[in-house]
Design a protein around this motif. Structure first.
Motif, mmCIF file in Angstrom:
data_model
loop_
_atom_site.group_PDB
_atom_site.id
_atom_site.type_symbol
_atom_site.label_atom_id
_atom_site.label_comp_id
_atom_site.label_asym_id
_atom_site.label_seq_id
_atom_site.Cartn_x
_atom_site.Cartn_y
_atom_site.Cartn_z
ATOM 1 N N ASP A 147 0.803 -1.228 0.000
ATOM 2 C CA ASP A 147 0.000 0.000 0.000
ATOM 3 C C ASP A 147 0.837 1.280 0.000
ATOM 4 O OD1 ASP A 147 -2.603 0.992 -0.189
ATOM 5 O OD2 ASP A 147 -2.710 1.432 1.945
ATOM 6 N N PRO A 148 1.979 1.318 -0.740
ATOM 7 C CA PRO A 148 2.767 2.556 -0.742
ATOM 8 C C PRO A 148 2.201 3.575 -1.722
ATOM 9 C CG PRO A 148 3.814 0.991 -2.196
ATOM 10 C CD PRO A 148 2.601 0.286 -1.596
ATOM 11 N N ASN A 149 2.437 4.828 -1.423
ATOM 12 C CA ASN A 149 2.220 5.929 -2.361
ATOM 13 C C ASN A 149 0.782 6.076 -2.826
ATOM 14 O OD1 ASN A 149 3.000 8.182 -3.750
ATOM 15 N ND2 ASN A 149 3.646 7.082 -5.576
ATOM 16 N N ASP A 150 -0.157 6.017 -1.893
ATOM 17 C CA ASP A 150 -1.503 6.491 -2.235
ATOM 18 C C ASP A 150 -1.443 7.995 -2.537
ATOM 19 O OD1 ASP A 150 -2.491 4.001 -1.780
ATOM 20 O OD2 ASP A 150 -3.373 4.443 0.165
ATOM 21 N N ALA A 151 -0.563 8.683 -1.812
ATOM 22 C CA ALA A 151 -0.505 10.145 -1.946
ATOM 23 C C ALA A 151 0.918 10.674 -1.847
ATOM 24 C CB ALA A 151 -1.382 10.788 -0.872
ATOM 25 N N GLY A 152 1.882 9.944 -2.395
ATOM 26 C CA GLY A 152 3.246 10.446 -2.435
ATOM 27 C C GLY A 152 4.065 10.097 -1.210
ATOM 28 N N ASN A 174 -5.112 1.262 -3.777
ATOM 29 C CA ASN A 174 -5.083 0.626 -2.469
ATOM 30 C C ASN A 174 -4.593 -0.827 -2.567
ATOM 31 O OD1 ASN A 174 -5.661 0.712 0.335
ATOM 32 N ND2 ASN A 174 -7.542 -0.424 -0.004
ATOM 33 N N GLY A 175 -3.680 -1.218 -1.678
ATOM 34 C CA GLY A 175 -3.268 -2.613 -1.571
ATOM 35 C C GLY A 175 -2.170 -3.066 -2.506
ATOM 36 N N ARG A 176 -1.513 -2.174 -3.221
ATOM 37 C CA ARG A 176 -0.414 -2.580 -4.093
ATOM 38 C C ARG A 176 0.753 -3.116 -3.265
ATOM 39 N NH1 ARG A 176 -2.854 -3.058 -8.988
ATOM 40 N NH2 ARG A 176 -3.574 -1.069 -9.827
ATOM 41 N N ILE A 177 1.562 -3.973 -3.877
ATOM 42 C CA ILE A 177 2.707 -4.553 -3.179
ATOM 43 C C ILE A 177 3.929 -4.557 -4.083
ATOM 44 C CG2 ILE A 177 1.974 -6.895 -3.827
ATOM 45 C CD1 ILE A 177 3.277 -7.860 -1.186
ATOM 46 N N SER A 195 5.910 9.823 4.376
ATOM 47 C CA SER A 195 4.626 9.895 3.685
ATOM 48 C C SER A 195 4.223 11.354 3.578
ATOM 49 C CB SER A 195 3.548 9.109 4.430
ATOM 50 O OG SER A 195 3.789 7.726 4.370
ATOM 51 N N ASN A 196 3.726 11.749 2.427
ATOM 52 C CA ASN A 196 3.373 13.155 2.220
ATOM 53 C C ASN A 196 2.131 13.571 2.990
ATOM 54 O OD1 ASN A 196 5.537 13.449 0.541
ATOM 55 N ND2 ASN A 196 4.360 13.527 -1.358
ATOM 56 N N ASN A 197 1.174 12.657 3.117
ATOM 57 C CA ASN A 197 -0.088 12.987 3.764
ATOM 58 C C ASN A 197 -0.136 12.438 5.179
ATOM 59 O OD1 ASN A 197 -0.850 14.183 1.418
ATOM 60 N ND2 ASN A 197 -2.706 12.981 1.111
ATOM 61 N N SER A 198 -0.845 13.146 6.039
ATOM 62 C CA SER A 198 -0.936 12.744 7.442
ATOM 63 C C SER A 198 -1.761 11.485 7.629
ATOM 64 C CB SER A 198 -1.524 13.871 8.271
ATOM 65 O OG SER A 198 -2.808 14.230 7.766
ATOM 66 N N ASP A 199 -2.612 11.133 6.670
ATOM 67 C CA ASP A 199 -3.466 9.954 6.795
ATOM 68 C C ASP A 199 -3.136 8.904 5.734
ATOM 69 O OD1 ASP A 199 -4.385 11.372 4.647
ATOM 70 O OD2 ASP A 199 -6.514 11.205 5.160
ATOM 71 N N ASP A 200 -1.869 8.808 5.360
ATOM 72 C CA ASP A 200 -1.423 7.841 4.361
ATOM 73 C C ASP A 200 -0.295 7.012 4.957
ATOM 74 O OD1 ASP A 200 -1.170 6.511 1.937
ATOM 75 O OD2 ASP A 200 0.249 7.981 1.128
ATOM 76 N N GLY A 201 -0.305 5.713 4.734
ATOM 77 C CA GLY A 201 0.742 4.872 5.309
ATOM 78 C C GLY A 201 0.968 3.628 4.489
ATOM 79 N N TYR A 202 1.614 2.639 5.093
ATOM 80 C CA TYR A 202 2.064 1.441 4.395
ATOM 81 C C TYR A 202 2.388 0.380 5.434
ATOM 82 C CZ TYR A 202 6.194 3.757 6.044
ATOM 83 O OH TYR A 202 7.077 4.398 6.877
#
Length: 238
Positions: A147-152, A174-177, A195-202
């Motif tokens: 789940d990397p880089n939904d938003a940078g 969502n859910g890429r590996i 992570s660029n966004n406060s609500d984005d993770g991995y």
């Protein structure tokens, strides 16, 4: 298809200097490509490597957050440096500012992150910055990232930044590996993941630290020129 990136400047320096730069390898997208990349990486390592799967439930408290989690196998530690805020990391029993956590499919507020082997993975819990502090004496690391880089974001090692948009492609679903490996002949230091966004993770899983043989100079030349084309930026941001 696997992408290799060498961060070097080869315009007027020798190959010996170029080989001192960190080299990043990214698998193709998807579990099949990532598993092949892990197998290739493990086939290249010398004896004495260590792998952390986060599956030792006698060592880890699944679902319990902490600002630092030390590996059960001695590969090093994982630390929240800058917390996230808002989003699913603030749902249920979790709080974004309470740190990272080992999770499984039952004890997780997220749908895009998952274990690769066994049942557990290490989750960033949407931290804006997580650091991996490696045990000394290793020149390479490999791990799955889900789940990397939904938003940078970016990965930083040895003062060199690898932008997520360059290495994974922008705006992943969502859910890429992927499987990520890093090599530095002088030895790897701390690795930071932003992570660029406060609500984005991995999530990360199957972390292996090892020593591998340095890639050939011809490969370094090709990869170095490719690295210049990517215009990867030196660390200069908080």
């Amino acid at each position: 298809m696997k992408t290799l990136v060498a961060i070097t400047v080869l315009l007027s320096v020798g190959l010996a200097q170029a080989s001192a730069a960190p080299i990043l390898s990214i698998s193709g997208r998807g579990l099949s490509a990532a598993s092949t990349a892990e197998a290739d990486f493990l086939n290249s390592v010398h004896s004495g490597f260590l792998t952390e799967t986060f599956d030792d439930n006698s060592f880890y408290s699944v679902g319990v957050q902490s600002t630092k989690i030390v590996s059960s196998t001695g590969i090093g530690g994982f630390s929240t440096i800058e917390v996230g805020y808002g989003g699913l990391c603030d749902s249920g029993p979790y709080a974004c500012d309470s740190g990272i956590a080992v999770l499984n499919a039952t004890e997780s507020p997220f749908s895009g992150r998952f274990a690769v082997s066994g049942g557990n993975w290490l989750d960033s819990m949407d931290a804006r910055q997580m650091d991996i502090s490696l045990a000394k004496g290793f020149n390479s690391i490999g791990f799955y990232i889900t789940d990397p880089n939904d938003a940078g974001g970016r990965l930083s090692v040895g003062g060199v930044d690898f932008e997520f948009d360059n290495i994974f492609g922008s705006g992943q679903s969502n859910g890429r590996i992927f499987y990520v490996s890093l090599f530095d002949q002088s030895g790897l230091g701390d690795i930071s993941i932003f992570s660029n966004n406060s609500d984005d993770g991995y999530g990360i899983d199957n972390v292996t630290v090892a020593n591998v043989t340095e890639p050939g100079t011809v490969s370094l030349l090709v990869l170095g020129l490719f690295g210049i084309a990517l215009a990867v930026k030196r660390r200069g941001r908080g």
